[in-house]
Write an enzyme that holds these catalytic residues in place. Structure first.
Site, PDB file in Angstrom:
ATOM      1  N   GLN A  92      13.818  -1.393 -16.308  1.00 53.51           N
ATOM      2  CA  GLN A  92      14.910  -1.882 -15.725  1.00 53.51           C
ATOM      3  C   GLN A  92      14.611  -2.996 -14.602  1.00 53.51           C
ATOM      4  OE1 GLN A  92      18.242   1.097 -14.811  1.00 53.51           O
ATOM      5  NE2 GLN A  92      16.294   2.426 -14.595  1.00 53.51           N
ATOM      6  N   ASN A  93      13.397  -2.978 -14.536  1.00 50.37           N
ATOM      7  CA  ASN A  93      12.906  -3.696 -13.436  1.00 50.37           C
ATOM      8  C   ASN A  93      12.633  -5.327 -14.060  1.00 50.37           C
ATOM      9  OD1 ASN A  93      12.578  -1.667 -11.967  1.00 50.37           O
ATOM     10  ND2 ASN A  93      10.309  -1.116 -12.438  1.00 50.37           N
ATOM     11  N   VAL A  94      12.718  -6.287 -13.103  1.00 50.39           N
ATOM     12  CA  VAL A  94      12.476  -7.454 -13.621  1.00 50.39           C
ATOM     13  C   VAL A  94      11.046  -8.247 -13.096  1.00 50.39           C
ATOM     14  CG1 VAL A  94      15.053  -8.132 -13.684  1.00 50.39           C
ATOM     15  CG2 VAL A  94      13.669  -8.361 -11.443  1.00 50.39           C
ATOM     16  N   HIS A 110      16.730  -5.494 -18.279  1.00 45.44           N
ATOM     17  CA  HIS A 110      17.309  -6.416 -17.208  1.00 45.44           C
ATOM     18  C   HIS A 110      16.974  -7.762 -16.963  1.00 45.44           C
ATOM     19  CE1 HIS A 110      19.488  -2.411 -15.446  1.00 45.44           C
ATOM     20  NE2 HIS A 110      19.713  -2.758 -16.563  1.00 45.44           N
ATOM     21  N   THR A 178      13.966   5.945 -11.178  1.00 46.38           N
ATOM     22  CA  THR A 178      15.128   5.355 -10.888  1.00 46.38           C
ATOM     23  C   THR A 178      16.222   6.300 -10.584  1.00 46.38           C
ATOM     24  OG1 THR A 178      16.919   4.425 -12.818  1.00 46.38           O
ATOM     25  CG2 THR A 178      15.489   6.016 -13.696  1.00 46.38           C
ATOM     26  N   ALA A 221       5.349   7.965  -7.294  1.00 44.92           N
ATOM     27  CA  ALA A 221       4.970   7.618  -8.572  1.00 44.92           C
ATOM     28  C   ALA A 221       3.309   7.456  -8.621  1.00 44.92           C
ATOM     29  CB  ALA A 221       5.750   6.312  -8.916  1.00 44.92           C
TER      30      ALA A 221
HETATM   31  N1  APR Z   1       7.790   6.839  -6.269  1.00 42.29           N
HETATM   32  C1  APR Z   1       8.817   7.322  -7.005  1.00 42.29           C
HETATM   33  N2  APR Z   1      10.143   7.002  -7.268  1.00 42.29           N
HETATM   34  C2  APR Z   1      10.684   6.320  -5.839  1.00 42.29           C
HETATM   35  C3  APR Z   1       9.542   5.804  -5.088  1.00 42.29           C
HETATM   36  C4  APR Z   1       8.330   6.177  -5.333  1.00 42.29           C
HETATM   37  N3  APR Z   1       7.589   5.612  -4.256  1.00 42.29           N
HETATM   38  N4  APR Z   1      10.267   5.201  -4.220  1.00 42.29           N
HETATM   39  C5  APR Z   1      11.646   5.054  -4.492  1.00 42.29           C
HETATM   40  N5  APR Z   1      11.805   6.048  -5.492  1.00 42.29           N
HETATM   41  C6  APR Z   1      12.957   6.281  -6.336  1.00 42.29           C
HETATM   42  C7  APR Z   1      14.162   6.502  -5.562  1.00 42.29           C
HETATM   43  O1  APR Z   1      14.256   8.093  -5.222  1.00 42.29           O
HETATM   44  C8  APR Z   1      15.500   6.245  -6.472  1.00 42.29           C
HETATM   45  O2  APR Z   1      15.559   7.319  -7.264  1.00 42.29           O
HETATM   46  O3  APR Z   1      13.253   5.232  -7.113  1.00 42.29           O
HETATM   47  C9  APR Z   1      14.778   5.235  -7.517  1.00 42.29           C
HETATM   48  C10 APR Z   1      15.148   3.870  -7.237  1.00 42.29           C
HETATM   49  O4  APR Z   1      16.525   3.825  -7.543  1.00 42.29           O
HETATM   50  P1  APR Z   1      17.271   2.426  -7.409  1.00 42.29           P
HETATM   51  O5  APR Z   1      17.292   1.777  -6.095  1.00 42.29           O
HETATM   52  O6  APR Z   1      18.803   2.600  -7.778  1.00 42.29           O
HETATM   53  O7  APR Z   1      16.719   1.459  -8.771  1.00 42.29           O
HETATM   54  P2  APR Z   1      16.985   1.519 -10.176  1.00 42.29           P
HETATM   55  O8  APR Z   1      17.257   3.093 -10.482  1.00 42.29           O
HETATM   56  O9  APR Z   1      15.881   0.875 -10.533  1.00 42.29           O
HETATM   57  O10 APR Z   1      18.353   0.649 -10.351  1.00 42.29           O
HETATM   58  C11 APR Z   1      18.535   0.339 -11.468  1.00 42.29           C
HETATM   59  O11 APR Z   1      20.433  -1.106 -10.615  1.00 42.29           O
HETATM   60  O12 APR Z   1      20.657  -2.836  -9.156  1.00 42.29           O
HETATM   61  C12 APR Z   1      20.666  -2.582 -10.384  1.00 42.29           C
HETATM   62  O13 APR Z   1      19.644  -3.918 -12.035  1.00 42.29           O
HETATM   63  C13 APR Z   1      19.414  -3.338 -10.822  1.00 42.29           C
HETATM   64  O14 APR Z   1      17.529  -2.507 -12.239  1.00 42.29           O
HETATM   65  C14 APR Z   1      18.270  -2.314 -11.294  1.00 42.29           C
HETATM   66  C15 APR Z   1      19.482  -0.774 -11.607  1.00 42.29           C
END
Ligand code: APR
Length: 245
Positions: A92-94, A110, A178, A221
């Protein structure tokens, strides 16, 4: 070393790049706590105030150019190698950190921050520069319509047919970093489980869909992803016994 699993699908989110210095969206100081996503990550927001959108993505581009992949990205590249290419990495990362770490079979559902698309003509090209209204499209020559080649809320994610096919045929599904709050990505674990895959969540804390996963490990991670990959490569308890080729 042969792996117990033959067809692996990995989904990653912003959490895998957090320790590389790139922001997540929904954590305490995440991007959506500083910007209104309706203003910077929707077609309507772009139409209303394209300069704000250009500022937002130009700043993220600068941030990305200084970022380096971490041990989690490297572990996934090693897993792809060991899987003999039978691994599809859906992110999902850009950002480009998976590429920089050596992963090859990547689908950016994405889109990609370091590509620019012309709204009017659709031409897309690699681009690390600042986005401005004055810049002209290198294909059609028009100015004012350049946008990052990313998927905004309300737009269709990329590669969905191929991803659906892979989920329907996988025997291992890993979801890493995520929050499981944005669809269609948040529904991938159900599709994989329906196909009979072993499903694993590797995250800092339980995601929205944590109870759907057969196995869950929590922590940063850069620590838990290499640990999990090593357990797969050594045919450990979770990875099942390694089968010689
Ligand atoms: N190691 C592992 N997990 C982590 C860490 C880390 N160091 N830091 C944060 N996280 C976890 C958080 O607990 C959270 O569950 O990563 C997740 C990040 O969630 P979001 O900020 O919602 O990101 P994401 O799930 O990628 O968002 C999905 O939403 O805004 C849109 O297009 C955007 O691709 C994105 C999509």
């Amino acid at each position: 070393m042969a792996l117990r699993f033959r067809r692996i699908v990995v989904l990653t989110g912003a959490g895998i790049s957090a320790e590389s210095g790139l922001g997540t969206f929904r954590d305490k100081d995440g991007l959506w706590t500083k910007y209104d996503l309706n203003e910077v990550a929707t077609p309507e927001g772009f139409a209303r105030n394209p300069r704000l959108v250009h500022e937002f993505y130009s700043a993220r581009r600068k941030n990305l150019l200084d970022a380096k992949p971490n041990a989690a990205h490297a572990a996934l590249a090693a897993l792809e190698e060991a899987a003999g290419g039978n691994l599809l990495l859906v992110t999902q990362n850009v950002d480009t950190l998976h590429e920089q770490a050596g992963s090859r079979n990547i689908r950016h559902m994405h889109g990609e921050l370091l590509r620019t698309r012309c709204g009017p003509c659709g031409h897309s090209a690699a681009d690390e520069d600042e986005l401005t209204l004055e810049r002209q499209c290198t294909a059609c020559g028009r100015a004012g319509g350049l946008r990052p080649d990313v998927v905004w809320f309300g737009e269709m994610p990329f590669h969905m047919d191929e991803i659906a096919d892979a989920l329907g045929d996988c025997d291992l599904f890993l979801s890493i970093g995520t929050s499981g709050t944005v669809y269609p990505a948040a529904g991938f674990v159900l599709a994989a489980a329906h196909a009979g895959a072993h499903t694993v969540e590797l995250n800092l804390e339980p995601s929205e869909g944590h109870s759907t996963f057969a196995e869950r490990r929590y922590g940063p991670a850069s620590a838990i992803v290499p640990d999990y990959v090593n357990s797969l490569l050594s045919g450990g308890r979770h990875g099942g016994t390694a089968i010689a080729d």
